[in-house]
Write a protein that holds these residues in place. Structure first.
Motif, short mmCIF file in Angstrom:
data_model
loop_
_atom_site.label_atom_id
_atom_site.label_comp_id
_atom_site.label_asym_id
_atom_site.label_seq_id
_atom_site.Cartn_x
_atom_site.Cartn_y
_atom_site.Cartn_z
N GLY A 20 0.90 -1.24 0.15
CA GLY A 20 0.01 0.01 0.03
C GLY A 20 0.77 1.14 0.17
N ASP A 21 0.40 2.25 -0.53
CA ASP A 21 1.15 3.60 -0.51
C ASP A 21 1.10 4.31 0.48
OD1 ASP A 21 2.05 2.66 -3.26
OD2 ASP A 21 0.43 3.83 -4.39
N THR A 22 0.02 4.19 1.52
CA THR A 22 -0.01 4.84 2.63
C THR A 22 -0.38 4.10 3.78
OG1 THR A 22 -2.60 4.88 2.35
CG2 THR A 22 -1.27 6.53 1.31
N PRO A 23 -0.28 4.32 4.86
CA PRO A 23 -0.57 3.57 6.03
C PRO A 23 -1.87 3.13 6.08
CG PRO A 23 0.82 5.83 6.83
CD PRO A 23 0.41 5.96 5.36
N GLU A 24 -2.84 4.11 5.83
CA GLU A 24 -4.11 3.53 5.70
C GLU A 24 -4.53 2.40 4.79
OE1 GLU A 24 -3.60 7.43 7.44
OE2 GLU A 24 -3.15 6.59 5.35
N ALA A 25 -3.67 2.59 3.66
CA ALA A 25 -3.85 1.51 2.54
C ALA A 25 -3.23 0.11 3.08
CB ALA A 25 -3.11 1.87 1.22
N LEU A 26 -2.09 0.19 3.85
CA LEU A 26 -1.49 -1.12 4.33
C LEU A 26 -2.63 -1.69 5.40
CD1 LEU A 26 2.19 0.59 4.60
CD2 LEU A 26 1.78 -1.60 3.51
N ALA A 27 -3.00 -0.93 5.98
CA ALA A 27 -3.83 -1.43 7.26
C ALA A 27 -4.96 -2.19 6.56
CB ALA A 27 -4.40 -0.25 8.20
N GLU A 28 -5.67 -1.51 5.57
CA GLU A 28 -6.75 -2.17 5.03
C GLU A 28 -6.41 -3.51 3.94
OE1 GLU A 28 -10.55 -2.83 3.84
OE2 GLU A 28 -9.69 -1.39 5.30
N ALA A 29 -5.18 -3.42 3.70
CA ALA A 29 -4.68 -4.65 2.93
C ALA A 29 -4.33 -5.73 3.85
CB ALA A 29 -3.22 -4.31 2.23
N ALA A 30 -3.70 -5.33 5.14
CA ALA A 30 -3.68 -6.53 6.21
C ALA A 30 -4.96 -7.04 6.66
CB ALA A 30 -2.80 -5.79 7.35
N LYS A 31 -5.76 -6.19 6.90
CA LYS A 31 -7.20 -6.73 7.51
C LYS A 31 -7.94 -7.73 6.34
CE LYS A 31 -9.09 -2.68 8.34
NZ LYS A 31 -9.96 -1.56 8.94
N LYS A 32 -7.51 -7.37 4.90
CA LYS A 32 -8.13 -8.44 3.96
C LYS A 32 -7.12 -9.54 3.95
CE LYS A 32 -9.79 -4.86 0.68
NZ LYS A 32 -9.34 -4.15 -0.71
N ARG A 33 -6.04 -9.76 4.17
CA ARG A 33 -5.22 -10.78 4.34
C ARG A 33 -5.57 -11.62 5.52
NH1 ARG A 33 -2.50 -12.75 -0.20
NH2 ARG A 33 -0.59 -11.60 -0.69
#
Length: 388
Positions: free
Chosen positions: A128-141
Protein backbone atom coordinates in the motif's frame (compact mmCIF):
# COMPACT_ATOMS: atom_id res chain seq x y z
CA UNK A 1 11.70 -53.64 -12.81
CA UNK A 2 13.42 -51.63 -10.08
CA UNK A 3 11.62 -48.30 -9.49
CA UNK A 4 14.85 -46.37 -10.03
CA UNK A 5 15.71 -47.97 -13.35
CA UNK A 6 15.28 -46.02 -16.56
CA UNK A 7 15.76 -42.63 -14.87
CA UNK A 8 18.43 -41.36 -17.25
CA UNK A 9 17.58 -37.82 -18.36
CA UNK A 10 16.63 -37.72 -22.04
CA UNK A 11 15.03 -34.31 -22.56
CA UNK A 12 15.29 -30.80 -21.16
CA UNK A 13 12.83 -27.96 -21.84
CA UNK A 14 12.69 -24.39 -20.54
CA UNK A 15 9.57 -22.22 -20.36
CA UNK A 16 9.73 -18.49 -19.66
CA UNK A 17 6.25 -17.70 -18.35
CA UNK A 18 4.52 -14.60 -16.93
CA UNK A 19 4.74 -12.83 -14.64
CA UNK A 20 8.53 -13.29 -14.25
CA UNK A 21 9.31 -16.98 -13.92
CA UNK A 22 11.35 -19.67 -15.67
CA UNK A 23 10.20 -23.30 -15.50
CA UNK A 24 12.31 -26.35 -16.31
CA UNK A 25 10.98 -29.76 -17.36
CA UNK A 26 13.21 -32.84 -17.31
CA UNK A 27 12.07 -36.09 -18.88
CA UNK A 28 13.57 -39.53 -18.24
CA UNK A 29 13.99 -42.66 -20.33
CA UNK A 30 11.17 -44.31 -18.36
CA UNK A 31 8.83 -41.41 -19.15
CA UNK A 32 8.74 -39.85 -15.69
CA UNK A 33 9.05 -36.05 -15.80
CA UNK A 34 10.14 -33.59 -13.14
CA UNK A 35 9.77 -29.83 -12.83
CA UNK A 36 12.03 -27.15 -11.42
CA UNK A 37 12.04 -23.37 -11.21
CA UNK A 38 15.49 -21.96 -11.97
CA UNK A 39 15.42 -18.18 -12.26
CA UNK A 40 17.00 -14.97 -11.12
CA UNK A 41 14.28 -12.36 -11.12
CA UNK A 42 15.06 -10.02 -13.99
CA UNK A 43 17.74 -12.36 -15.39
CA UNK A 44 15.67 -15.27 -16.71
CA UNK A 45 17.51 -15.46 -20.03
CA UNK A 46 20.87 -15.50 -18.28
CA UNK A 47 19.90 -18.45 -16.10
CA UNK A 48 18.41 -20.23 -19.12
CA UNK A 49 21.78 -19.86 -20.87
CA UNK A 50 23.55 -21.35 -17.85
CA UNK A 51 21.23 -24.36 -17.91
CA UNK A 52 21.89 -24.89 -21.60
CA UNK A 53 25.61 -24.91 -20.81
CA UNK A 54 24.99 -27.56 -18.14
CA UNK A 55 22.85 -29.63 -20.52
CA UNK A 56 25.65 -31.94 -21.77
CA UNK A 57 26.28 -33.05 -18.17
CA UNK A 58 22.57 -33.59 -17.57
CA UNK A 59 21.45 -35.61 -20.57
CA UNK A 60 22.12 -39.27 -19.82
CA UNK A 61 22.67 -38.69 -16.11
CA UNK A 62 20.51 -40.89 -13.81
CA UNK A 63 17.97 -38.59 -12.16
CA UNK A 64 18.17 -40.54 -8.90
CA UNK A 65 21.88 -39.69 -8.48
CA UNK A 66 21.03 -36.23 -7.19
CA UNK A 67 23.99 -35.67 -4.88
CA UNK A 68 26.46 -36.85 -7.49
CA UNK A 69 25.01 -34.39 -10.01
CA UNK A 70 25.02 -31.54 -7.48
CA UNK A 71 28.65 -32.09 -6.58
CA UNK A 72 29.67 -32.55 -10.22
CA UNK A 73 28.15 -29.24 -11.31
CA UNK A 74 29.24 -27.28 -8.24
CA UNK A 75 32.79 -28.64 -7.95
CA UNK A 76 33.32 -29.39 -11.62
CA UNK A 77 33.39 -25.72 -12.51
CA UNK A 78 36.52 -23.77 -11.61
CA UNK A 79 34.28 -20.73 -10.97
CA UNK A 80 31.35 -21.51 -8.75
CA UNK A 81 28.63 -19.99 -6.62
CA UNK A 82 26.76 -16.74 -7.19
CA UNK A 83 23.16 -16.10 -8.20
CA UNK A 84 23.24 -17.32 -11.81
CA UNK A 85 25.12 -20.60 -11.46
CA UNK A 86 23.43 -21.55 -8.19
CA UNK A 87 19.96 -20.69 -9.50
CA UNK A 88 20.55 -22.89 -12.54
CA UNK A 89 21.67 -25.73 -10.28
CA UNK A 90 18.73 -25.07 -7.92
CA UNK A 91 16.08 -25.59 -10.59
CA UNK A 92 17.72 -28.75 -11.87
CA UNK A 93 18.01 -30.08 -8.32
CA UNK A 94 14.29 -29.47 -7.72
CA UNK A 95 13.39 -31.37 -10.89
CA UNK A 96 15.64 -34.31 -9.98
CA UNK A 97 14.01 -34.62 -6.55
CA UNK A 98 10.59 -34.38 -8.22
CA UNK A 99 11.49 -37.30 -10.51
CA UNK A 100 12.92 -39.44 -7.73
CA UNK A 101 9.90 -38.90 -5.50
CA UNK A 102 7.55 -39.80 -8.34
CA UNK A 103 9.59 -42.91 -9.20
CA UNK A 104 9.35 -44.11 -5.61
CA UNK A 105 5.76 -42.92 -5.14
CA UNK A 106 6.48 -40.66 -2.16
CA UNK A 107 6.71 -36.92 -1.45
CA UNK A 108 10.24 -35.54 -1.35
CA UNK A 109 10.11 -34.93 2.41
CA UNK A 110 9.82 -38.70 2.92
CA UNK A 111 13.22 -39.02 1.25
CA UNK A 112 14.62 -36.35 3.59
CA UNK A 113 13.70 -38.27 6.74
CA UNK A 114 9.94 -37.78 6.84
CA UNK A 115 7.67 -35.01 8.05
CA UNK A 116 8.17 -33.29 11.40
CA UNK A 117 4.87 -31.35 11.19
CA UNK A 118 1.39 -31.79 9.75
CA UNK A 119 1.01 -28.27 8.37
CA UNK A 120 3.17 -25.23 7.67
CA UNK A 121 2.49 -21.67 8.73
CA UNK A 122 2.67 -19.14 5.89
CA UNK A 123 2.46 -15.38 5.57
CA UNK A 124 0.97 -13.12 2.94
CA UNK A 125 2.52 -9.98 1.50
CA UNK A 126 0.71 -6.68 1.94
CA UNK A 127 1.25 -3.57 -0.15
CA UNK A 128 0.00 0.00 0.00
CA UNK A 129 1.12 3.55 -0.68
CA UNK A 130 -0.15 4.93 2.63
CA UNK A 131 -0.45 3.68 6.21
CA UNK A 132 -4.21 3.51 5.71
CA UNK A 133 -3.87 1.40 2.56
CA UNK A 134 -1.46 -0.95 4.32
CA UNK A 135 -3.83 -1.34 7.25
CA UNK A 136 -6.69 -2.20 4.91
CA UNK A 137 -4.53 -4.69 3.01
CA UNK A 138 -3.56 -6.40 6.26
CA UNK A 139 -7.19 -6.74 7.31
CA UNK A 140 -8.00 -8.31 3.95
CA UNK A 141 -5.18 -10.83 4.32
CA UNK A 142 -6.43 -11.82 7.77
CA UNK A 143 -9.96 -12.14 6.42
CA UNK A 144 -8.60 -14.41 3.64
CA UNK A 145 -7.18 -16.82 6.19
CA UNK A 146 -3.62 -15.61 6.74
CA UNK A 147 -2.45 -15.38 10.34
CA UNK A 148 0.79 -13.53 9.55
CA UNK A 149 1.76 -10.85 7.04
CA UNK A 150 4.90 -9.22 5.71
CA UNK A 151 5.46 -5.68 4.45
CA UNK A 152 8.07 -3.14 3.48
CA UNK A 153 8.18 0.11 5.45
CA UNK A 154 10.65 2.16 3.39
CA UNK A 155 10.95 3.53 -0.13
CA UNK A 156 14.01 5.26 -1.62
CA UNK A 157 16.57 6.07 1.05
CA UNK A 158 19.71 8.14 1.12
CA UNK A 159 22.76 6.63 2.83
CA UNK A 160 21.78 8.78 5.82
CA UNK A 161 18.30 10.23 5.45
CA UNK A 162 16.10 12.80 7.17
CA UNK A 163 14.07 11.97 10.30
CA UNK A 164 10.78 11.96 8.37
CA UNK A 165 11.86 8.74 6.61
CA UNK A 166 12.35 7.00 9.94
CA UNK A 167 9.04 8.34 11.23
CA UNK A 168 7.26 7.27 8.04
CA UNK A 169 8.56 3.73 8.43
CA UNK A 170 7.27 3.57 11.99
CA UNK A 171 3.89 5.02 10.97
CA UNK A 172 3.40 2.33 8.34
CA UNK A 173 4.12 -0.49 10.76
CA UNK A 174 2.04 1.15 13.51
CA UNK A 175 -0.97 1.37 11.21
CA UNK A 176 -0.83 -2.35 10.43
CA UNK A 177 -0.26 -3.32 14.06
CA UNK A 178 -3.22 -1.20 15.16
CA UNK A 179 -5.39 -2.68 12.41
CA UNK A 180 -4.83 -6.37 13.16
CA UNK A 181 -3.74 -6.42 16.79
CA UNK A 182 -0.87 -8.22 18.44
CA UNK A 183 -1.98 -11.80 17.78
CA UNK A 184 -0.74 -11.64 14.17
CA UNK A 185 3.00 -11.59 13.41
CA UNK A 186 4.15 -8.83 11.04
CA UNK A 187 7.41 -9.46 9.23
CA UNK A 188 9.23 -6.33 8.07
CA UNK A 189 11.33 -6.52 4.91
CA UNK A 190 13.83 -3.67 4.59
CA UNK A 191 14.91 -5.06 1.18
CA UNK A 192 18.51 -4.00 1.77
CA UNK A 193 17.46 -0.38 1.34
CA UNK A 194 18.88 0.73 4.69
CA UNK A 195 22.58 1.47 4.98
CA UNK A 196 24.53 0.81 8.16
CA UNK A 197 24.38 4.41 9.35
CA UNK A 198 20.55 4.39 9.50
CA UNK A 199 19.94 0.79 10.57
CA UNK A 200 19.90 1.42 14.32
CA UNK A 201 17.53 4.38 13.95
CA UNK A 202 15.12 2.28 11.87
CA UNK A 203 15.27 -0.67 14.27
CA UNK A 204 14.70 1.57 17.28
CA UNK A 205 11.71 3.27 15.65
CA UNK A 206 10.07 -0.04 14.73
CA UNK A 207 10.69 -1.85 18.00
CA UNK A 208 7.58 -0.52 19.87
CA UNK A 209 5.34 -2.25 17.30
CA UNK A 210 6.96 -5.67 17.79
CA UNK A 211 7.77 -6.81 14.27
CA UNK A 212 8.17 -10.56 13.81
CA UNK A 213 11.60 -10.00 12.28
CA UNK A 214 13.68 -7.43 10.39
CA UNK A 215 14.56 -8.91 7.00
CA UNK A 216 17.61 -7.69 5.08
CA UNK A 217 18.04 -4.73 7.41
CA UNK A 218 21.30 -4.29 5.53
CA UNK A 219 22.47 -5.83 2.26
CA UNK A 220 23.98 -9.30 2.58
CA UNK A 221 27.35 -7.97 1.41
CA UNK A 222 27.30 -5.83 4.57
CA UNK A 223 26.51 -8.72 6.93
CA UNK A 224 29.62 -7.83 8.92
CA UNK A 225 27.57 -4.98 10.42
CA UNK A 226 24.94 -7.41 11.78
CA UNK A 227 26.97 -7.99 14.94
CA UNK A 228 26.38 -4.45 16.20
CA UNK A 229 22.76 -4.48 15.04
CA UNK A 230 21.99 -7.84 16.62
CA UNK A 231 23.31 -6.63 19.94
CA UNK A 232 21.38 -3.35 19.64
CA UNK A 233 17.81 -4.52 19.04
CA UNK A 234 15.51 -7.12 20.57
CA UNK A 235 13.86 -7.72 17.19
CA UNK A 236 14.94 -10.99 15.52
CA UNK A 237 17.29 -10.42 12.57
CA UNK A 238 16.59 -12.31 9.33
CA UNK A 239 18.61 -12.51 6.13
CA UNK A 240 19.67 -14.87 3.39
CA UNK A 241 17.65 -14.44 0.19
CA UNK A 242 20.77 -13.13 -1.59
CA UNK A 243 23.07 -15.83 -0.25
CA UNK A 244 23.64 -18.90 -2.39
CA UNK A 245 25.27 -21.79 -0.54
CA UNK A 246 26.19 -23.16 2.88
CA UNK A 247 29.54 -21.41 2.54
CA UNK A 248 27.80 -18.04 2.23
CA UNK A 249 25.86 -18.72 5.45
CA UNK A 250 28.75 -20.17 7.43
CA UNK A 251 30.23 -16.96 8.84
CA UNK A 252 27.00 -15.35 10.06
CA UNK A 253 26.12 -18.58 11.85
CA UNK A 254 29.55 -18.72 13.45
CA UNK A 255 29.29 -15.05 14.44
CA UNK A 256 25.86 -15.53 16.05
CA UNK A 257 24.49 -12.41 14.38
CA UNK A 258 21.29 -13.77 12.82
CA UNK A 259 18.14 -15.38 14.20
CA UNK A 260 16.38 -16.49 11.01
CA UNK A 261 17.96 -17.68 7.76
CA UNK A 262 16.01 -17.16 4.54
CA UNK A 263 17.59 -19.27 1.80
CA UNK A 264 15.65 -19.35 -1.47
CA UNK A 265 14.96 -22.78 -2.98
CA UNK A 266 15.47 -21.34 -6.48
CA UNK A 267 18.74 -19.58 -5.66
CA UNK A 268 20.54 -21.41 -2.83
CA UNK A 269 21.29 -24.76 -4.47
CA UNK A 270 17.81 -26.27 -4.43
CA UNK A 271 16.41 -28.84 -2.03
CA UNK A 272 19.78 -30.55 -1.54
CA UNK A 273 21.63 -27.45 -0.39
CA UNK A 274 18.84 -25.78 1.59
CA UNK A 275 18.40 -28.96 3.62
CA UNK A 276 22.09 -28.71 4.52
CA UNK A 277 21.77 -25.00 5.33
CA UNK A 278 18.78 -25.73 7.57
CA UNK A 279 20.72 -28.42 9.42
CA UNK A 280 23.64 -26.04 9.92
CA UNK A 281 21.23 -23.41 11.25
CA UNK A 282 19.67 -25.88 13.70
CA UNK A 283 23.09 -26.53 15.21
CA UNK A 284 23.35 -22.79 15.96
CA UNK A 285 19.76 -22.57 17.34
CA UNK A 286 18.72 -20.48 14.33
CA UNK A 287 15.39 -20.80 12.52
CA UNK A 288 14.80 -20.89 8.77
CA UNK A 289 12.02 -19.16 6.84
CA UNK A 290 12.60 -19.98 3.16
CA UNK A 291 12.38 -17.00 0.82
CA UNK A 292 9.85 -17.54 -1.98
CA UNK A 293 8.41 -14.65 -4.01
CA UNK A 294 8.34 -16.95 -7.05
CA UNK A 295 6.04 -19.52 -8.61
CA UNK A 296 4.39 -22.82 -7.66
CA UNK A 297 7.39 -25.09 -8.21
CA UNK A 298 9.68 -23.04 -5.99
CA UNK A 299 6.98 -22.90 -3.31
CA UNK A 300 6.40 -26.66 -3.48
CA UNK A 301 10.15 -27.25 -3.11
CA UNK A 302 10.28 -24.89 -0.12
CA UNK A 303 7.41 -26.73 1.55
CA UNK A 304 9.25 -30.04 1.20
CA UNK A 305 12.05 -28.45 3.25
CA UNK A 306 9.59 -26.96 5.74
CA UNK A 307 7.88 -30.28 6.34
CA UNK A 308 11.20 -32.02 7.00
CA UNK A 309 13.07 -29.41 9.09
CA UNK A 310 12.29 -28.87 12.76
CA UNK A 311 13.60 -25.28 12.72
CA UNK A 312 11.36 -24.11 9.84
CA UNK A 313 9.51 -21.11 11.25
CA UNK A 314 7.22 -19.76 8.55
CA UNK A 315 6.97 -19.87 4.77
CA UNK A 316 6.81 -16.96 2.35
CA UNK A 317 4.44 -17.23 -0.60
CA UNK A 318 3.65 -14.97 -3.56
CA UNK A 319 -0.05 -15.88 -3.43
CA UNK A 320 -1.83 -12.67 -4.40
CA UNK A 321 1.32 -10.53 -4.25
CA UNK A 322 0.94 -7.18 -6.01
CA UNK A 323 3.58 -7.71 -8.71
CA UNK A 324 1.96 -10.91 -10.04
CA UNK A 325 -0.85 -8.81 -11.59
CA UNK A 326 -2.61 -10.95 -14.25
CA UNK A 327 -1.11 -14.33 -13.27
CA UNK A 328 -0.97 -15.93 -9.83
CA UNK A 329 1.13 -18.94 -8.91
CA UNK A 330 -1.81 -21.36 -8.72
CA UNK A 331 -2.79 -20.59 -12.33
CA UNK A 332 -0.16 -23.06 -13.59
CA UNK A 333 -1.44 -25.97 -11.49
CA UNK A 334 -3.89 -28.70 -12.47
CA UNK A 335 -5.33 -28.40 -8.96
CA UNK A 336 -5.17 -24.75 -7.90
CA UNK A 337 -6.31 -25.73 -4.40
CA UNK A 338 -3.35 -28.03 -3.75
CA UNK A 339 -1.70 -25.61 -1.31
CA UNK A 340 -5.01 -25.45 0.57
CA UNK A 341 -4.49 -22.43 2.82
CA UNK A 342 -6.55 -22.92 5.97
CA UNK A 343 -6.27 -20.95 9.19
CA UNK A 344 -2.89 -19.59 8.13
CA UNK A 345 -1.36 -22.96 7.27
CA UNK A 346 -0.67 -25.13 4.23
CA UNK A 347 -1.47 -28.77 5.02
CA UNK A 348 1.05 -31.53 4.42
CA UNK A 349 1.44 -32.18 0.70
CA UNK A 350 0.90 -35.89 0.04
CA UNK A 351 1.36 -36.39 -3.73
CA UNK A 352 4.66 -37.92 -4.92
CA UNK A 353 7.62 -35.74 -5.79
CA UNK A 354 7.14 -32.04 -5.14
CA UNK A 355 3.47 -32.68 -4.42
CA UNK A 356 2.01 -30.62 -7.27
CA UNK A 357 0.92 -31.28 -10.83
CA UNK A 358 1.86 -28.66 -13.41
CA UNK A 359 -0.72 -27.80 -16.08
CA UNK A 360 1.66 -28.31 -18.98
CA UNK A 361 -0.78 -27.05 -21.60
CA UNK A 362 -1.16 -23.79 -19.69
CA UNK A 363 2.62 -23.49 -19.31
CA UNK A 364 3.23 -24.01 -23.03
CA UNK A 365 0.55 -21.50 -23.92
CA UNK A 366 1.97 -18.91 -21.49
CA UNK A 367 5.51 -19.47 -22.77
CA UNK A 368 4.40 -18.20 -26.18
CA UNK A 369 3.88 -14.82 -24.51
CA UNK A 370 6.85 -15.10 -22.18
CA UNK A 371 8.01 -12.03 -20.27
CA UNK A 372 10.82 -9.52 -20.04
CA UNK A 373 10.41 -8.61 -16.37
CA UNK A 374 13.00 -6.27 -14.88
CA UNK A 375 13.00 -4.74 -11.43
CA UNK A 376 12.59 -0.95 -11.27
CA UNK A 377 15.61 1.33 -11.09
CA UNK A 378 15.20 3.79 -8.25
CA UNK A 379 16.96 7.14 -7.96
CA UNK A 380 17.19 9.70 -5.20
CA UNK A 381 16.22 13.36 -5.82
CA UNK A 382 19.83 14.16 -6.76
CA UNK A 383 19.74 11.50 -9.50
CA UNK A 384 21.92 8.92 -7.72
CA UNK A 385 20.89 5.27 -7.90
CA UNK A 386 19.48 3.77 -4.70
CA UNK A 387 18.39 0.29 -3.63
CA UNK A 388 15.03 -1.02 -4.83
Amino acid sequence: MHPLSGLEITELELFKVPPRWLFLKLKTKSGISGWGEPVVEGRAETVAAAIREIRPHLIGHPANKIEDFWQMIYRGGFYRGGPVLMSALSGIDQALWDIKGKALGVPVYELLGGAVRDKMKIYGWIHGDTPEALAEAAKKRVAAGFTAVKMTVTDQLEWIDAPYQVNAAAERLAAVRNAIGDQYPIGVDLHGRVHKGMAKMIAQALEPFHPYFLEELVLSENNDSLSALHNFTAIPIATGERMYSRWDFKKILQDGTVDILQPDLSHAGGISEVKRIATMAEAYDVAIAPHCPLGPISLAAALQIDFSCINALIQETSLGVHYNEDIDLTDYLVDPEVFGLKDGYVPLLTAPGLGIEIDEDKVREAARTGHDWKNPIWRNPDGSVTEW
